[in-house]
Design a protein around this motif. Structure first.
Motif, PDB file in Angstrom:
ATOM      1  N   GLN A  81      20.941  19.521 -12.418  1.00  0.00           N
ATOM      2  CA  GLN A  81      21.970  18.757 -13.486  1.00  0.00           C
ATOM      3  C   GLN A  81      21.922  17.304 -13.294  1.00  0.00           C
ATOM      4  O   GLN A  81      21.833  16.574 -14.141  1.00  0.00           O
ATOM      5  CB  GLN A  81      23.338  19.188 -13.389  1.00  0.00           C
ATOM      6  N   GLU A  82      21.883  16.903 -11.967  1.00  0.00           N
ATOM      7  CA  GLU A  82      21.843  15.495 -11.485  1.00  0.00           C
ATOM      8  C   GLU A  82      20.585  14.685 -12.050  1.00  0.00           C
ATOM      9  O   GLU A  82      20.875  13.604 -12.979  1.00  0.00           O
ATOM     10  CB  GLU A  82      21.994  15.261  -9.888  1.00  0.00           C
ATOM     11  N   TYR A  83      19.308  15.375 -11.928  1.00  0.00           N
ATOM     12  CA  TYR A  83      18.194  14.955 -12.618  1.00  0.00           C
ATOM     13  C   TYR A  83      18.162  14.483 -14.050  1.00  0.00           C
ATOM     14  O   TYR A  83      17.979  13.781 -14.499  1.00  0.00           O
ATOM     15  CB  TYR A  83      17.080  15.608 -11.947  1.00  0.00           C
ATOM     16  N   LEU A  84      18.823  15.585 -14.458  1.00  0.00           N
ATOM     17  CA  LEU A  84      18.708  15.776 -16.081  1.00  0.00           C
ATOM     18  C   LEU A  84      19.521  14.718 -16.701  1.00  0.00           C
ATOM     19  O   LEU A  84      19.505  14.163 -17.826  1.00  0.00           O
ATOM     20  CB  LEU A  84      19.025  17.128 -16.690  1.00  0.00           C
ATOM     21  N   TRP A  85      20.673  14.423 -16.046  1.00  0.00           N
ATOM     22  CA  TRP A  85      21.571  13.394 -16.617  1.00  0.00           C
ATOM     23  C   TRP A  85      21.001  11.879 -16.514  1.00  0.00           C
ATOM     24  O   TRP A  85      21.246  11.046 -17.533  1.00  0.00           O
ATOM     25  CB  TRP A  85      22.797  13.161 -15.443  1.00  0.00           C
ATOM     26  N   THR A  86      19.553  11.880 -15.695  1.00  0.00           N
ATOM     27  CA  THR A  86      18.867  10.535 -16.024  1.00  0.00           C
ATOM     28  C   THR A  86      17.834  10.734 -17.028  1.00  0.00           C
ATOM     29  O   THR A  86      17.099   9.765 -17.164  1.00  0.00           O
ATOM     30  CB  THR A  86      18.560  10.196 -14.407  1.00  0.00           C
ATOM     31  N   CYS A  87      17.769  11.475 -17.670  1.00  0.00           N
ATOM     32  CA  CYS A  87      16.566  12.131 -18.385  1.00  0.00           C
ATOM     33  C   CYS A  87      17.003  11.529 -19.848  1.00  0.00           C
ATOM     34  O   CYS A  87      18.119  11.593 -20.284  1.00  0.00           O
ATOM     35  CB  CYS A  87      16.068  13.253 -18.389  1.00  0.00           C
ATOM     36  N   THR A  88      15.896  11.723 -20.692  1.00  0.00           N
ATOM     37  CA  THR A  88      16.078  11.402 -22.228  1.00  0.00           C
ATOM     38  C   THR A  88      15.314  12.540 -23.142  1.00  0.00           C
ATOM     39  O   THR A  88      14.182  12.574 -22.816  1.00  0.00           O
ATOM     40  CB  THR A  88      15.522  10.197 -22.759  1.00  0.00           C
ATOM     41  N   LEU A  89      16.094  13.083 -23.999  1.00  0.00           N
ATOM     42  CA  LEU A  89      15.306  13.919 -24.982  1.00  0.00           C
ATOM     43  C   LEU A  89      15.268  13.364 -26.028  1.00  0.00           C
ATOM     44  O   LEU A  89      16.090  12.859 -26.493  1.00  0.00           O
ATOM     45  CB  LEU A  89      16.636  15.357 -25.153  1.00  0.00           C
ATOM     46  N   TYR A  90      14.040  13.514 -26.341  1.00  0.00           N
ATOM     47  CA  TYR A  90      13.577  12.973 -27.875  1.00  0.00           C
ATOM     48  C   TYR A  90      13.310  13.734 -28.641  1.00  0.00           C
ATOM     49  O   TYR A  90      12.764  14.861 -28.316  1.00  0.00           O
ATOM     50  CB  TYR A  90      12.443  11.984 -27.555  1.00  0.00           C
ATOM     51  N   THR A  91      13.593  13.836 -29.933  1.00  0.00           N
ATOM     52  CA  THR A  91      13.383  14.787 -31.006  1.00  0.00           C
ATOM     53  C   THR A  91      13.097  14.051 -32.090  1.00  0.00           C
ATOM     54  O   THR A  91      13.527  12.876 -32.562  1.00  0.00           O
ATOM     55  CB  THR A  91      14.433  15.999 -31.150  1.00  0.00           C
ATOM     56  N   THR A  92      12.221  14.836 -33.131  1.00  0.00           N
ATOM     57  CA  THR A  92      11.825  14.170 -34.329  1.00  0.00           C
ATOM     58  C   THR A  92      12.973  14.344 -35.395  1.00  0.00           C
ATOM     59  O   THR A  92      13.206  13.291 -36.350  1.00  0.00           O
ATOM     60  CB  THR A  92      10.605  15.105 -34.939  1.00  0.00           C
ATOM     61  N   TRP A  93      13.790  15.278 -35.289  1.00  0.00           N
ATOM     62  CA  TRP A  93      15.069  15.263 -36.186  1.00  0.00           C
ATOM     63  C   TRP A  93      16.226  15.461 -35.075  1.00  0.00           C
ATOM     64  O   TRP A  93      16.427  15.623 -34.150  1.00  0.00           O
ATOM     65  CB  TRP A  93      14.820  16.743 -37.076  1.00  0.00           C
ATOM     66  N   GLU A  94      17.335  14.867 -35.910  1.00  0.00           N
ATOM     67  CA  GLU A  94      18.604  14.968 -35.340  1.00  0.00           C
ATOM     68  C   GLU A  94      19.048  16.255 -34.657  1.00  0.00           C
ATOM     69  O   GLU A  94      18.821  17.242 -35.609  1.00  0.00           O
ATOM     70  CB  GLU A  94      20.001  14.544 -36.455  1.00  0.00           C
ATOM     71  N   PRO A  95      19.321  16.470 -33.583  1.00  0.00           N
ATOM     72  CA  PRO A  95      19.707  17.925 -33.088  1.00  0.00           C
ATOM     73  C   PRO A  95      20.753  18.654 -33.705  1.00  0.00           C
ATOM     74  O   PRO A  95      21.807  17.739 -34.070  1.00  0.00           O
ATOM     75  CB  PRO A  95      20.002  17.740 -31.534  1.00  0.00           C
ATOM     76  N   CYS A  96      20.758  19.919 -34.068  1.00  0.00           N
ATOM     77  CA  CYS A  96      21.786  20.493 -34.632  1.00  0.00           C
ATOM     78  C   CYS A  96      22.871  20.856 -33.697  1.00  0.00           C
ATOM     79  O   CYS A  96      22.738  20.594 -32.432  1.00  0.00           O
ATOM     80  CB  CYS A  96      21.147  21.955 -35.324  1.00  0.00           C
ATOM     81  N   ALA A  97      23.933  21.373 -34.188  1.00  0.00           N
ATOM     82  CA  ALA A  97      25.170  21.725 -33.356  1.00  0.00           C
ATOM     83  C   ALA A  97      24.656  22.631 -32.192  1.00  0.00           C
ATOM     84  O   ALA A  97      24.833  22.228 -30.801  1.00  0.00           O
ATOM     85  CB  ALA A  97      26.007  22.531 -34.137  1.00  0.00           C
ATOM     86  N   MET A  98      23.666  23.690 -32.369  1.00  0.00           N
ATOM     87  CA  MET A  98      23.226  24.488 -31.072  1.00  0.00           C
ATOM     88  C   MET A  98      22.499  23.729 -30.081  1.00  0.00           C
ATOM     89  O   MET A  98      22.597  23.655 -28.905  1.00  0.00           O
ATOM     90  CB  MET A  98      22.336  25.452 -31.839  1.00  0.00           C
ATOM     91  N   CYS A  99      21.680  22.824 -30.718  1.00  0.00           N
ATOM     92  CA  CYS A  99      20.592  21.928 -29.660  1.00  0.00           C
ATOM     93  C   CYS A  99      21.649  21.115 -28.894  1.00  0.00           C
ATOM     94  O   CYS A  99      21.316  20.749 -27.913  1.00  0.00           O
ATOM     95  CB  CYS A  99      19.576  21.397 -30.568  1.00  0.00           C
ATOM     96  N   THR A 100      22.442  20.459 -29.519  1.00  0.00           N
ATOM     97  CA  THR A 100      23.423  19.498 -29.070  1.00  0.00           C
ATOM     98  C   THR A 100      24.076  19.997 -27.794  1.00  0.00           C
ATOM     99  O   THR A 100      24.118  19.401 -26.918  1.00  0.00           O
ATOM    100  CB  THR A 100      24.275  18.823 -30.085  1.00  0.00           C
ATOM    101  N   ALA A 101      24.746  21.149 -28.384  1.00  0.00           N
ATOM    102  CA  ALA A 101      25.450  21.811 -27.299  1.00  0.00           C
ATOM    103  C   ALA A 101      24.604  22.147 -25.981  1.00  0.00           C
ATOM    104  O   ALA A 101      25.186  22.098 -25.010  1.00  0.00           O
ATOM    105  CB  ALA A 101      26.193  23.063 -27.922  1.00  0.00           C
ATOM    106  N   THR A 102      23.529  22.744 -26.416  1.00  0.00           N
ATOM    107  CA  THR A 102      22.682  23.133 -25.153  1.00  0.00           C
ATOM    108  C   THR A 102      22.297  21.932 -24.260  1.00  0.00           C
ATOM    109  O   THR A 102      22.491  21.972 -23.088  1.00  0.00           O
ATOM    110  CB  THR A 102      21.187  23.596 -25.675  1.00  0.00           C
ATOM    111  N   ALA A 103      21.938  20.912 -25.054  1.00  0.00           N
ATOM    112  CA  ALA A 103      21.608  19.736 -24.233  1.00  0.00           C
ATOM    113  C   ALA A 103      22.921  19.322 -23.152  1.00  0.00           C
ATOM    114  O   ALA A 103      22.835  18.596 -22.179  1.00  0.00           O
ATOM    115  CB  ALA A 103      21.370  18.545 -25.108  1.00  0.00           C
TER     116      ALA A 103
END
Length: 181
Positions: free
Chosen positions: A80-102
């Protein structure tokens, strides 16, 4: 685990060149997905240096979206510590499910090229292949306990993502219009 441990200092925001480069990588993954008969959605996870590609993914089906599938893999491979420093890029705005998973995986930053509104315009109302929800990823995160950076839509890339995605959606729209006529 204390909150201080899962929220280390984040790296600087990506610059315009880094964002465009990462979104270009998303478009390559998205095109590969379309070539394989999949929907035009793609995600890329970059490391803290805003350059290193850690994982890529495209949509598998209507419940295994590019972002949520990638984020589940990331959560299995990184802390979790490492992921906090990462960036998720996506072609389309993440939906509610994808945002919540992130959110639950502790991804610290999300950058998307094109908005949920543009997707809804492209796919049309009642499209069984994409039942777009009219809820932004920012709205999903309202009231959350994490200060996730959200960047998007990225103006320099949005029209291109829409245009390249329409290669997939246009024939479906046209078939539906023909069926209704």
């Amino acid at each position: 685990m204390s909150p201080a441990n899962i929220f280390p200092d984040r790296p600087p925001m990506p610059d315009g060149y880094q964002m465009e480069k990462a979104l270009e990588a998303c478009l390559i993954i998205q095109q590969r997905a379309v070539d394989m008969g999949k929907q035009p959605f793609a995600a890329v996870l970059l490391g803290p240096d805003n350059e290193t590609v850690l994982l890529t993914h495209s949509n598998l089906d209507h419940v295994n979206h590019a972002e949520s599938s990638l984020v589940r893999l990331a959560a299995a491979h990184y802390t979790q510590e490492y992921l906090w420093t990462c960036t998720l890029y996506t072609t389309w705005e993440p939906c509610a499910m994808c945002t919540a998973t992130a959110y639950w995986a502790n991804i610290g930053r999300i950058v998307y090229a094109a908005s949920e509104e543009r997707l809804a315009e492209l796919t049309g109302q009642g499209n069984e292949k994409n039942m777009t929800m009219s809820i932004s990823c920012r709205k999903v995160l309202e009231g959350s306990q994490k200060n996730i950076d959200i960047i998007g839509p990225v103006a320099s890339m949005e029209d291109r993502v829409v245009l390249e995605s329409d290669v997939y959606w246009r024939p479906l729209r046209e078939a539906e219009e023909k069926r209704k006529a």
